[in-house]
Design a protein around this motif. Structure first.
Motif, PDB file in Angstrom:
ATOM      1  N   PRO A   9      99.255  45.287-102.325  1.00 25.93           N
ATOM      2  CA  PRO A   9      99.932  44.025-102.007  1.00 25.93           C
ATOM      3  C   PRO A   9      98.951  42.864-102.089  1.00 25.93           C
ATOM      4  CG  PRO A   9      99.621  45.342-100.028  1.00 25.93           C
ATOM      5  CD  PRO A   9      99.188  46.185-101.188  1.00 25.93           C
ATOM      6  N   ASP A  10      99.412  41.759-102.617  1.00 23.05           N
ATOM      7  CA  ASP A  10      98.545  40.590-102.752  1.00 23.05           C
ATOM      8  C   ASP A  10      98.561  39.785-101.452  1.00 23.05           C
ATOM      9  OD1 ASP A  10      96.768  38.801-103.766  1.00 23.05           O
ATOM     10  OD2 ASP A  10      98.240  37.705-104.942  1.00 23.05           O
ATOM     11  N   THR A  11      97.924  40.336-100.466  1.00 20.51           N
ATOM     12  CA  THR A  11      97.788  39.672 -99.175  1.00 20.51           C
ATOM     13  C   THR A  11      96.358  39.162 -99.043  1.00 20.51           C
ATOM     14  OG1 THR A  11      97.202  41.755 -98.113  1.00 20.51           O
ATOM     15  CG2 THR A  11      99.532  41.150 -98.092  1.00 20.51           C
ATOM     16  N   THR A  12      96.074  38.551 -97.916  1.00 18.99           N
ATOM     17  CA  THR A  12      94.730  38.051 -97.653  1.00 18.99           C
ATOM     18  C   THR A  12      94.134  38.802 -96.477  1.00 18.99           C
ATOM     19  OG1 THR A  12      95.339  35.864 -98.448  1.00 18.99           O
ATOM     20  CG2 THR A  12      93.367  36.003 -97.086  1.00 18.99           C
ATOM     21  N   LEU A  13      92.978  39.378 -96.697  1.00 23.86           N
ATOM     22  CA  LEU A  13      92.201  39.999 -95.628  1.00 23.86           C
ATOM     23  C   LEU A  13      91.089  39.026 -95.254  1.00 23.86           C
ATOM     24  CD1 LEU A  13      91.998  43.565 -97.215  1.00 23.86           C
ATOM     25  CD2 LEU A  13      93.435  42.864 -95.282  1.00 23.86           C
ATOM     26  N   MET A  14      90.431  39.269 -94.137  1.00 23.20           N
ATOM     27  CA  MET A  14      89.355  38.385 -93.693  1.00 23.20           C
ATOM     28  C   MET A  14      88.062  39.184 -93.525  1.00 23.20           C
ATOM     29  SD  MET A  14      90.752  35.406 -93.575  1.00 23.20           S
ATOM     30  CE  MET A  14      89.676  34.363 -92.617  1.00 23.20           C
ATOM     31  N   SER A  82      90.986  47.276 -91.257  1.00 23.23           N
ATOM     32  CA  SER A  82      91.503  47.581 -89.927  1.00 23.23           C
ATOM     33  C   SER A  82      92.272  46.387 -89.387  1.00 23.23           C
ATOM     34  CB  SER A  82      90.341  47.917 -88.988  1.00 23.23           C
ATOM     35  OG  SER A  82      90.831  48.270 -87.714  1.00 23.23           O
ATOM     36  N   VAL A  83      93.275  46.650 -88.564  1.00 20.34           N
ATOM     37  CA  VAL A  83      94.043  45.579 -87.929  1.00 20.34           C
ATOM     38  C   VAL A  83      93.209  45.058 -86.753  1.00 20.34           C
ATOM     39  CG1 VAL A  83      96.204  44.929 -86.802  1.00 20.34           C
ATOM     40  CG2 VAL A  83      96.228  46.573 -88.682  1.00 20.34           C
ATOM     41  N   ASN A  84      92.223  44.275 -87.116  1.00 18.45           N
ATOM     42  CA  ASN A  84      91.336  43.584 -86.182  1.00 18.45           C
ATOM     43  C   ASN A  84      91.000  42.245 -86.822  1.00 18.45           C
ATOM     44  OD1 ASN A  84      90.217  46.721 -85.728  1.00 18.45           O
ATOM     45  ND2 ASN A  84      90.433  45.517 -83.862  1.00 18.45           N
ATOM     46  N   ASP A 109      96.657  40.171 -88.670  1.00 16.55           N
ATOM     47  CA  ASP A 109      98.083  40.109 -88.365  1.00 16.55           C
ATOM     48  C   ASP A 109      98.853  41.294 -88.954  1.00 16.55           C
ATOM     49  OD1 ASP A 109      97.974  39.409 -91.024  1.00 16.55           O
ATOM     50  OD2 ASP A 109      98.913  37.449 -90.767  1.00 16.55           O
ATOM     51  N   ALA A 110      98.137  42.286 -89.434  1.00 18.14           N
ATOM     52  CA  ALA A 110      98.709  43.517 -89.994  1.00 18.14           C
ATOM     53  C   ALA A 110      99.554  43.265 -91.249  1.00 18.14           C
ATOM     54  CB  ALA A 110      99.512  44.299 -88.950  1.00 18.14           C
ATOM     55  N   ALA A 111      99.333  42.153 -91.937  1.00 16.55           N
ATOM     56  CA  ALA A 111     100.109  41.847 -93.144  1.00 16.55           C
ATOM     57  C   ALA A 111      99.879  42.888 -94.241  1.00 16.55           C
ATOM     58  CB  ALA A 111      99.769  40.451 -93.662  1.00 16.55           C
ATOM     59  N   PHE A 112      98.637  43.296 -94.440  1.00 16.71           N
ATOM     60  CA  PHE A 112      98.323  44.307 -95.452  1.00 16.71           C
ATOM     61  C   PHE A 112      98.937  45.650 -95.055  1.00 16.71           C
ATOM     62  CE2 PHE A 112      95.572  47.513 -97.453  1.00 16.71           C
ATOM     63  CZ  PHE A 112      95.578  47.084 -98.775  1.00 16.71           C
ATOM     64  N   ALA A 113      98.752  46.040 -93.796  1.00 23.95           N
ATOM     65  CA  ALA A 113      99.310  47.315 -93.314  1.00 23.95           C
ATOM     66  C   ALA A 113     100.826  47.339 -93.473  1.00 23.95           C
ATOM     67  CB  ALA A 113      98.913  47.544 -91.861  1.00 23.95           C
ATOM     68  N   LYS A 114     101.489  46.257 -93.106  1.00 19.20           N
ATOM     69  CA  LYS A 114     102.954  46.182 -93.240  1.00 19.20           C
ATOM     70  C   LYS A 114     103.363  46.242 -94.708  1.00 19.20           C
ATOM     71  CE  LYS A 114     103.513  43.308 -89.139  1.00 19.20           C
ATOM     72  NZ  LYS A 114     103.800  41.913 -88.709  1.00 19.20           N
ATOM     73  N   GLY A 126      98.944  50.419 -75.651  1.00 17.18           N
ATOM     74  CA  GLY A 126      98.213  49.170 -75.461  1.00 17.18           C
ATOM     75  C   GLY A 126      97.487  48.660 -76.690  1.00 17.18           C
ATOM     76  N   LEU A 127      97.776  49.217 -77.860  1.00 13.18           N
ATOM     77  CA  LEU A 127      97.070  48.813 -79.072  1.00 13.18           C
ATOM     78  C   LEU A 127      97.953  48.075 -80.065  1.00 13.18           C
ATOM     79  CD1 LEU A 127      94.980  52.059 -79.565  1.00 13.18           C
ATOM     80  CD2 LEU A 127      94.141  49.840 -78.792  1.00 13.18           C
ATOM     81  N   GLY A 128      99.251  48.029 -79.828  1.00 11.13           N
ATOM     82  CA  GLY A 128     100.150  47.314 -80.726  1.00 11.13           C
ATOM     83  C   GLY A 128     100.317  47.998 -82.060  1.00 11.13           C
ATOM     84  N   LEU A 129     100.727  47.222 -83.051  1.00  7.14           N
ATOM     85  CA  LEU A 129     100.915  47.732 -84.399  1.00  7.14           C
ATOM     86  C   LEU A 129      99.554  47.813 -85.091  1.00  7.14           C
ATOM     87  CD1 LEU A 129     103.110  48.582 -86.460  1.00  7.14           C
ATOM     88  CD2 LEU A 129     102.979  46.240 -87.335  1.00  7.14           C
ATOM     89  N   ARG A 130      99.234  48.947 -85.624  1.00  3.71           N
ATOM     90  CA  ARG A 130      97.950  49.192 -86.287  1.00  3.71           C
ATOM     91  C   ARG A 130      98.174  49.764 -87.676  1.00  3.71           C
ATOM     92  NH1 ARG A 130      93.142  47.791 -83.568  1.00  3.71           N
ATOM     93  NH2 ARG A 130      93.863  47.046 -81.550  1.00  3.71           N
TER      94      ARG A 130
END
Length: 169
Positions: A9-14, A82-84, A109-114, A126-130
């Motif tokens: 997916p053409d998302t943006t990671l940091m 990682s979703v961090n 924001d987990a955009a890549f994972a989603k 307690g870790l949310g969506l990962r």
């Protein structure tokens, strides 16, 4: 879920940049996935979270240890996603001594994972969506190998497995 043959997916990671470079300041820097993968072979692995036990004790160290072999087999870059946020990934990179070896990329924001469909719901813990734990070999933005772990497992996404698959191609 993303499959072999699909484009990333053409998302943006940091990515947290620790040293000044040409035109880059110290701190978080966006990494546009499609652009960063263009013309490259990427060994990408994803983990549920930075500083978590399996990720810190086995997953990242395995890729650091096998980096030279992966690169000798044709890999241009190794990515850990990682979703961090980028700051956490930068601190984890320092702790794991990954600079110049593994790019530690935050998917805050987990955009890549989603977008890959490889999410792991840890809300009750307690870790949310990962991100799920997996590895993939990516050539010019397309998935060539995909190794998705069963929940709570670490059996197929390790560096040794991806290296064997790369050598078999």
């Amino acid at each position: 879920m993303i499959q072999i043959g699909d484009s990333l997916p053409d998302t943006t990671l940091m990515e947290y940049v620790q040293t000044e470079g040409e035109g880059c300041s110290i701190g978080p820097r966006p990494v546009q996935v499609a652009q960063a993968c263009a013309g490259k072979i990427i060994a990408l692995f994803a983990v549920p979270g930075a500083f978590t036990p399996t990720c810190s004790a086995q997953h990242v160290p395995g890729y650091v240890r096998n980096a030279a072999q992966l690169k000798a087999a044709g890999v241009d870059e190794i990515w850990c996603v990682s979703v961090n946020d980028a700051f956490v990934m930068g601190a984890w990179a320092r702790e794991q001594a990954t600079e110049g070896v593994v790019r530690m990329l935050g998917d805050g924001d987990a955009a890549f994972a989603k977008a890959t469909g490889l999410t792991l719901d840890l809300n009750g813990k307690g870790l949310g969506l990962r991100s799920n734990r997996y590895s993939m070999l990516v050539r010019n933005g397309k998935v060539e190998q995909l190794n998705v772990e069963a929940p709570g497992k670490f059996e197929v996404s390790d560096a040794d497995t991806l290296l064997r698959q790369l050598k078999a191609n």
